[in-house]
Design an enzyme around this catalytic site. Structure first.
Site, PDB file in Angstrom:
ATOM      1  N   LEU A  33      12.935 -10.654   8.828  1.00 51.97           N
ATOM      2  CA  LEU A  33      14.045  -9.711   8.636  1.00 51.97           C
ATOM      3  C   LEU A  33      14.191  -9.261   7.186  1.00 51.97           C
ATOM      4  O   LEU A  33      15.265  -8.824   6.769  1.00 51.97           O
ATOM      5  CB  LEU A  33      15.367 -10.300   9.150  1.00 51.97           C
ATOM      6  N   SER A 117      -3.871   0.738   7.322  1.00 49.42           N
ATOM      7  CA  SER A 117      -3.236   1.889   6.674  1.00 49.42           C
ATOM      8  C   SER A 117      -4.264   2.877   6.154  1.00 49.42           C
ATOM      9  O   SER A 117      -5.378   2.495   5.764  1.00 49.42           O
ATOM     10  CB  SER A 117      -2.373   1.408   5.509  1.00 49.42           C
ATOM     11  N   TYR A 141      -1.096  -2.278  -2.479  1.00 47.28           N
ATOM     12  CA  TYR A 141      -0.842  -2.204  -1.035  1.00 47.28           C
ATOM     13  C   TYR A 141      -2.106  -1.823  -0.283  1.00 47.28           C
ATOM     14  O   TYR A 141      -2.500  -2.495   0.678  1.00 47.28           O
ATOM     15  CB  TYR A 141       0.268  -1.200  -0.740  1.00 47.28           C
ATOM     16  N   LYS A 145      -4.388  -4.182   2.353  1.00 46.98           N
ATOM     17  CA  LYS A 145      -4.714  -3.825   3.740  1.00 46.98           C
ATOM     18  C   LYS A 145      -6.224  -3.868   3.962  1.00 46.98           C
ATOM     19  O   LYS A 145      -6.696  -4.314   5.013  1.00 46.98           O
ATOM     20  CB  LYS A 145      -4.156  -2.448   4.071  1.00 46.98           C
ATOM     21  N   ASP A 287      -0.847  12.778  -6.741  1.00 41.77           N
ATOM     22  CA  ASP A 287      -0.697  13.304  -5.389  1.00 41.77           C
ATOM     23  C   ASP A 287      -1.799  14.322  -5.092  1.00 41.77           C
ATOM     24  O   ASP A 287      -1.854  15.381  -5.736  1.00 41.77           O
ATOM     25  CB  ASP A 287       0.662  13.981  -5.226  1.00 41.77           C
TER      26      ASP A 287
END
Length: 326
Positions: A33, A117, A141, A145, A287
């Site tokens: 949680l 991902s 991250y 993965k 980006d």
């Protein structure tokens, strides 16, 4: 047949739980949680409140519920934050996956669907991402993965000639949006849809980060995929593993075409009825113009389809957010 969903109280995991139950598979949830919500777990579904870093808890859960396979969704999913918290990211995503695999081996559980991902690809410079594209993750991250995929593949190789060989597949997905159940919505403070929804609820104007990219309308183009479709693909993957049917090591759950940020904003105004013109801010460093993936392999093996239009993605997400407790 029982399947353990790690992170099953989260936005994506809770949808997977519902899809499993609808398919006649018995889901069991373990979740600490930290980002999930106990209220997202349907009534009647066994729920174990705890961390996957607790090997004994994971193993006892697998044994107690006679689990046939694991859908491993739990993890720290914030790519940007992972740059500031690499050790936490690796503990949750790499060590967590190792512990899940260790507990599975001890309990004799031999099937795993891993929620991976698109971050494993980094910022590819091709118009359409395929599964065999070189992996160049650009954040802890994404690295975590990719390492998770390596761990699972290594364990599968190590058990090939054993009495209990590990069967596995990894599902790489992109920007997950919408809702397939009005009681479950995206609560992430880092994802585009909830960011825009919260702005609109607060009477503020959403912002687009840059409008001078090399795309038709100048804004970034990305894969946006509905969470209901994502959940359905996990269930088919689980069914194929349990049936001993062949699967690929990894699948992209991509849209093939993508949507621009401006197209999303236009749909937001159209569907919510809140008229606005998005503010234009500066580009975010790094980006890329466009990241879109093919979903051809998943369509062939996992009944992967884009069943929702952009307006339906917005409508289902907006309705779920509006139905949430104040």
């Amino acid at each position: 047949m029982s399947w353990l969903v790690t992170g099953g109280a989260g936005y994506i995991g809770a949808h997977v739980v519902r899809a499993l139950a609808a398919a006649g598979l018995s889901p069991v949830v373990i979740d600490d949680l930290s980002s999930g919500h106990a209220g997202f777990v349907p009534a009647g579904v066994p729920f174990v409140h705890g961390t996957i870093l607790n090997r004994g808890l994971v193993e006892s859960t697998l044994r107690e519920h006679d689990v046939d396979g694991v859908i491993h969704v739990a993890g720290f999913k914030y790519a940007g934050v992972s740059v500031q918290r690499p050790l936490h990211t690796y503990a949750q995503n790499v060590e967590g996956t190792r512990i899940v695999l260790e507990a599975m081996a001890a309990a004799g559980v031999t099937n795993i669907v891993f929620s991976s991902s698109a971050a494993v690809y980094g910022t590819p410079d091709v118009p359409l991402v395929t599964e065999d594209l070189p992996k160049r993750p650009a954040s802890p991250y994404g690295e975590s993965k990719l390492i998770g995929e390596w761990l699972i593949a290594d364990q599968a190789r190590a058990t090939t000639d054993s009495d209990a060989p590990l069967r596995h597949t990894s599902l790489r997905y992109f920007n997950v949006v919408g809702s397939a159940d009005p009681s479950v919505y995206d609560t992430s403070p880092h994802n585009l849809f909830p960011i825009v929804f919260e702005k609109l609820i607060a009477g503020e104007t959403p912002r687009i980060n840059g409008d001078d990219y090399d795309t038709p309308d100048g804004t970034n183009v990305r894969d946006y995929v509905h969470v209901g479709d994502i959940a359905a693909a996990h269930v088919v993957a689980a069914q194929r593993l349990a049936a001993g049917e062949p699967v690929e090591a990894a699948y992209n759950l991509g849209s093939q075409n993508g949507l621009s940020v401006k197209e999303i904003m236009d749909a937001m105004a159209r569907v919510t009825g809140v008229s606005f013109t998005a503010e234009i801010g500066p580009r975010r460093p790094g980006d890329p113009d466009r990241i879109v993936a093919t979903g051809e392999l998943a369509a062939r093996d996992l009944d992967w389809q884009m069943r929702y239009t952009v307006d339906e993605m917005v409508r289902t997400g907006w309705e779920a957010r509006r139905a949430a407790p104040a």
